[in-house]
Scaffold this active site. Structure first.
Site, PDB file in Angstrom:
ATOM      1  N   PHE A  19     -21.252 -16.999   6.638  1.00 18.72           N
ATOM      2  CA  PHE A  19     -20.892 -16.590   7.999  1.00 18.72           C
ATOM      3  C   PHE A  19     -21.141 -15.092   8.046  1.00 18.72           C
ATOM      4  O   PHE A  19     -20.452 -14.330   7.358  1.00 18.72           O
ATOM      5  CB  PHE A  19     -19.409 -16.921   8.186  1.00 18.72           C
ATOM      6  CG  PHE A  19     -18.801 -16.597   9.515  1.00 18.72           C
ATOM      7  CD1 PHE A  19     -18.916 -17.478  10.586  1.00 18.72           C
ATOM      8  CD2 PHE A  19     -18.035 -15.445   9.683  1.00 18.72           C
ATOM      9  CE1 PHE A  19     -18.288 -17.214  11.798  1.00 18.72           C
ATOM     10  CE2 PHE A  19     -17.405 -15.175  10.899  1.00 18.72           C
ATOM     11  CZ  PHE A  19     -17.534 -16.073  11.961  1.00 18.72           C
ATOM     12  N   PRO A  60     -21.822  -2.783   9.285  1.00 20.17           N
ATOM     13  CA  PRO A  60     -21.180  -1.493   8.973  1.00 20.17           C
ATOM     14  C   PRO A  60     -20.300  -0.998  10.132  1.00 20.17           C
ATOM     15  O   PRO A  60     -19.258  -0.403   9.901  1.00 20.17           O
ATOM     16  CB  PRO A  60     -22.366  -0.566   8.728  1.00 20.17           C
ATOM     17  CG  PRO A  60     -23.442  -1.472   8.225  1.00 20.17           C
ATOM     18  CD  PRO A  60     -23.256  -2.769   8.959  1.00 20.17           C
ATOM     19  N   GLY A  83     -16.414  -5.118  12.716  1.00 21.87           N
ATOM     20  CA  GLY A  83     -15.567  -5.945  11.859  1.00 21.87           C
ATOM     21  C   GLY A  83     -14.523  -6.591  12.738  1.00 21.87           C
ATOM     22  O   GLY A  83     -14.795  -7.592  13.412  1.00 21.87           O
ATOM     23  N   SER A  84     -13.342  -5.972  12.800  1.00 19.85           N
ATOM     24  CA  SER A  84     -12.293  -6.486  13.688  1.00 19.85           C
ATOM     25  C   SER A  84     -12.796  -6.524  15.131  1.00 19.85           C
ATOM     26  O   SER A  84     -12.456  -7.424  15.896  1.00 19.85           O
ATOM     27  CB  SER A  84     -11.048  -5.605  13.596  1.00 19.85           C
ATOM     28  OG  SER A  84     -10.465  -5.727  12.316  1.00 19.85           O
ATOM     29  N   ARG A 137      -9.116 -19.265   9.277  1.00 21.22           N
ATOM     30  CA  ARG A 137      -7.900 -18.562   8.863  1.00 21.22           C
ATOM     31  C   ARG A 137      -6.890 -19.524   8.248  1.00 21.22           C
ATOM     32  O   ARG A 137      -6.096 -19.135   7.415  1.00 21.22           O
ATOM     33  CB  ARG A 137      -7.290 -17.785  10.029  1.00 21.22           C
ATOM     34  CG  ARG A 137      -6.914 -18.601  11.230  1.00 21.22           C
ATOM     35  CD  ARG A 137      -6.127 -17.735  12.221  1.00 21.22           C
ATOM     36  NE  ARG A 137      -6.917 -16.627  12.740  1.00 21.22           N
ATOM     37  CZ  ARG A 137      -7.225 -16.467  14.037  1.00 21.22           C
ATOM     38  NH1 ARG A 137      -6.827 -17.343  14.928  1.00 21.22           N
ATOM     39  NH2 ARG A 137      -7.915 -15.425  14.431  1.00 21.22           N
ATOM     40  N   GLN A 148       5.669  -7.388 -11.630  1.00 24.87           N
ATOM     41  CA  GLN A 148       6.901  -6.670 -11.966  1.00 24.87           C
ATOM     42  C   GLN A 148       7.707  -7.412 -13.043  1.00 24.87           C
ATOM     43  O   GLN A 148       8.228  -6.804 -13.966  1.00 24.87           O
ATOM     44  CB  GLN A 148       7.749  -6.497 -10.689  1.00 24.87           C
ATOM     45  CG  GLN A 148       8.847  -5.456 -10.817  1.00 24.87           C
ATOM     46  CD  GLN A 148       8.290  -4.046 -10.984  1.00 24.87           C
ATOM     47  OE1 GLN A 148       7.121  -3.788 -10.692  1.00 24.87           O
ATOM     48  NE2 GLN A 148       9.110  -3.144 -11.487  1.00 24.87           N
ATOM     49  N   GLU A 199     -11.078 -12.444   7.198  1.00 21.42           N
ATOM     50  CA  GLU A 199     -10.856 -13.470   8.242  1.00 21.42           C
ATOM     51  C   GLU A 199      -9.817 -12.978   9.249  1.00 21.42           C
ATOM     52  O   GLU A 199      -8.996 -13.753   9.734  1.00 21.42           O
ATOM     53  CB  GLU A 199     -10.415 -14.800   7.619  1.00 21.42           C
ATOM     54  CG  GLU A 199     -11.397 -15.342   6.643  1.00 21.42           C
ATOM     55  CD  GLU A 199     -12.226 -16.497   7.164  1.00 21.42           C
ATOM     56  OE1 GLU A 199     -13.314 -16.687   6.629  1.00 21.42           O
ATOM     57  OE2 GLU A 199     -11.816 -17.185   8.110  1.00 21.42           O
TER      58      GLU A 199
END
Lengths: 385, 258
Positions: A123, A128, A131-132, A247, A340, A367
């Site tokens: 996909f 560059p 994106g979002s 998602r 931890q 995603e």
């Protein structure tokens, strides 16, 4: 948990777990360190149906439901986040949109080899500068006779190094059609081996290292016009539909990583002695284990709920966004706590929690980042109010 | 060729207190996986059908469906409240009745034992009830000119048996074959569709309540509890080569290697 599942789901989980523990777990650390894509396992998975989980049998798939899909991705991620990533991206954002938006000819051409795992899908949205905000896509497809001349610079393509069938998000004839400059995004399918199709070097990533994530560049690449998926200008619709399903897969993947970290945390807490007793007897460690177990349980309920809604053909967009946000944040917290509990050893590659910690980090990014998911959820909730 | 494979649903975790069999805690006995695979390979080589037979509560249906996903042609569940608390003898008697009901058959296969009770008695006892030859720990089934040869492996020896003619019962050695994974599609189909599982109760196989379950069982489990293993740590001194020699010697003496 079991009240949500059917017999079939338990059988699928048992079978997938047996396969993953036998075939993937022994090499999971090695393929991470060597950043190696394990073809030997991928081919076996292809024969068993892992690359066409929800594809109809007539097209070579396993024809399973969304709950089974979530369980399968969860179980693979429990041993290797990177392989789960390969499987879920291939199934959800490559095969699913082809199946949903493809013409019968396109489906017959592309889906069966993808569903059998003979070809790998990718996909290609991120660039560059996009994106979002997918609106920033700069890739172009210029109509020329029977073909599109495609120029695109796609980055961080999951499966990029091995992908054969790539969904390229681009703008068709942007200079002739001003509306395409902002909204008119389309999807064309480009195949490896086409002149002008090249892949970049593998990204040297923090986690998910066995997945061949790299850039894909198309330079004056001639793609037949019949490779347009859906209608011109429908790219965002296709992308959003794919990401709704995608998602959920990433949520299941994050859940699997968190589950693995929980199990390792429990194992180590019972085994490691300090102050004369196993550290599991110390309240501070018990608090961590309790938080981890509770968060993993909640994440699992949310992931399965989203999948169940999808199976019942009810709206699942908000549920899958919530599941993805919560599962990704859970994976980050639970892997952090697992490190931890292990103390210094958790920071060493000698123990698997170090890998889980690195692998979990990206689930909050790809995603759709956690921030974008909060935006989507807030918008949906505020509209309801 | 008709092969019948007897399989068992076993409980995953060690029981604490009273054991209850529920689907989420049960799995196909791992030893039976090799028996199923061997039967499927016999079918692939010689044609015919494979029946998976299980005796147990309704939850055992799940392992029959799993067997069908591996390629078994039919699943048969021997299920009746009267079977509860059957020991190995009552179980073997019940399976014998079911096998007769499913006859004719050529091969009757078992895992070498069950992962939960670990008796290894049911296969041999069933063969005995049926009055048919029995070969244990079979690693290979060969045929030439219509004659079957069975290979078995036990205690470091390989043996070959020629078989006059089927039917024969056998338990399958865990190193004999590589059990196949069911495809995801086959799993979905086996659990989804109207794949019928045949259910047989005691009347269907001609048994009476006094022959099975608690009445038909000469033995009774009074209690099961874990053994407290006392572990003693022993330090071996010397340079690594000497340490290794001493360790090997100790292991050989203990009968653990060699």
């Amino acid at each position: 948990m079991d009240m949500l599942l059917e017999e079939k789901h338990r059988a699928v989980r048992q079978s997938v777990r047996r396969f993953c523990e036998r075939e993937i777990k022994p090499i999971a650390a090695e393929i991470d360190q060597e950043a190696r894509f394990p073809w030997e396992v991928i081919e076996k998975m292809g024969r068993l149906g892992y690359f066409g989980i929800q594809v109809p049998e007539s097209l070579g798939g396993a024809n399973l439901d969304a709950v089974s899909y979530a369980i399968i991705v969860e179980e693979i991620a429990r041993v290797s986040g990177a392989i789960a990533l390969c499987v879920t991206v291939h199934n959800s954002v490559a095969v699913f949109p082809l199946l949903t938006f493809g013409t019968p000819d396109q489906i017959q051409k592309w889906v069966p080899p993808l569903a059998r795992g003979e070809k790998i899908g990718a996909f290609c949205l991120t660039e560059p500068n996009a994106g979002s905000d997918a609106g920033g896509i700069e890739a172009t497809a210029i109509a020329d006779g029977d073909t599109f001349k495609v120029n695109a610079n796609k980055v961080f393509v999951t499966n990029g190094g091995v992908a054969d069938t790539c969904l390229i998000f681009c703008r068709i004839n942007p200079s002739q059609d001003p509306s395409a400059a902002r909204t008119g995004i389309s999807v064309v399918v480009a195949e490896r081996g086409t002149p002008g199709f090249t892949t970049g070097d593998l990204e040297d990533l923090c986690g998910m290292r066995a997945n061949p994530v790299c850039s894909i560049r198309l330079s004056d690449c001639r793609v037949p016009k019949e490779n347009l998926l859906g209608k011109a200008g429908n790219g965002l619709k296709i992308g959003l539909a794919a990401l709704d399903t995608g998602r959920m897969g990433i949520a299941a993947q994050a859940l699997g990583i968190a589950q693995a970290a929980l199990e390792e945390g429990i194992r180590y807490a019972n085994q490691r002695h300090q102050f004369g007793v196993p550290i599991a007897r110390h309240a501070s460690i018990q608090n961590m284990i309790a938080d981890m177990a509770t968060q993993v349980d909640a994440a699992r309920l949310m992931v399965y709920r989203a999948a169940l809604l999808k199976d019942k053909k009810q709206p699942f967009s908000k549920a899958s966004a919530m599941a993805k946000l919560f599962a990704a944040e859970t994976a980050a917290k639970v892997t952090d706590l697992a490190v931890q509990i292990h103390g210094g050893y958790g920071y060493s590659k000698a123990y698997p929690v170090e890998r889980y910690y690195r692998d979990a980090r990206v689930t909050r990014i790809y995603e759709g980042t956690s921030e974008i998911h909060r935006m989507v959820i807030a918008k949906s909730v505020l509209q309801e109010g | 060729m008709h092969s019948i494979v007897c399989i068992k649903s076993v409980v995953l975790s060690t029981p604490k207190g009273r054991m209850s069999r529920s689907p989420e805690k049960s799995v196909l006995n791992p030893f039976d996986r090799w028996a199923l695979e061997m039967a499927l390979q016999i079918k692939e080589a010689h044609g015919g059908t494979v029946t998976a037979l299980s005796m147990g509560p309704p939850a055992s249906e799940s392992i029959l469906r799993e067997a069908m996903a591996m390629g078994v042609d039919q699943g048969v569940l021997l299920c009746d409240r009267a079977f509860a608390a059957s020991d190995t003898l009552a179980t073997s008697r019940s399976l014998t009745a079911a096998v007769r009901h499913l006859s004719p058959f050529d091969f009757l296969l078992f895992g070498v034992c069950a992962a939960d009770s670990d008796t290894g008695q049911v296969g041999p006892q069933t063969a005995s009830f049926l009055d048919i030859p029995m070969v244990g720990h079979v690693t290979r089934v060969e045929s030439a000119n219509g004659v079957f040869t069975l290979h078995r492996q036990l205690d470091g020896f390989l043996e070959q048996y020629e078989l006059a003619s089927p039917p024969v019962a056998m338990t399958i050695h865990p190193a004999a074959v590589e059990p196949r994974d069911p495809t995801l599609g086959a799993l979905g189909t086996a659990f989804d569709s109207a794949f019928p599982i045949t259910c047989l109760d005691i009347a269907a196989v001609g048994l009476e309540p006094r022959q099975v379950g608690v009445f038909g069982s000469p033995t009774r489990v009074l209690s099961v509890k874990p053994v407290d293993k006392k572990r003693v740590c022993e330090w071996i001194q010397g340079d690594p080569a000497i340490q290794a020699d001493i360790l090997v010697e100790k292991l050989v003496k203990a009968g653990l290697v060699g």
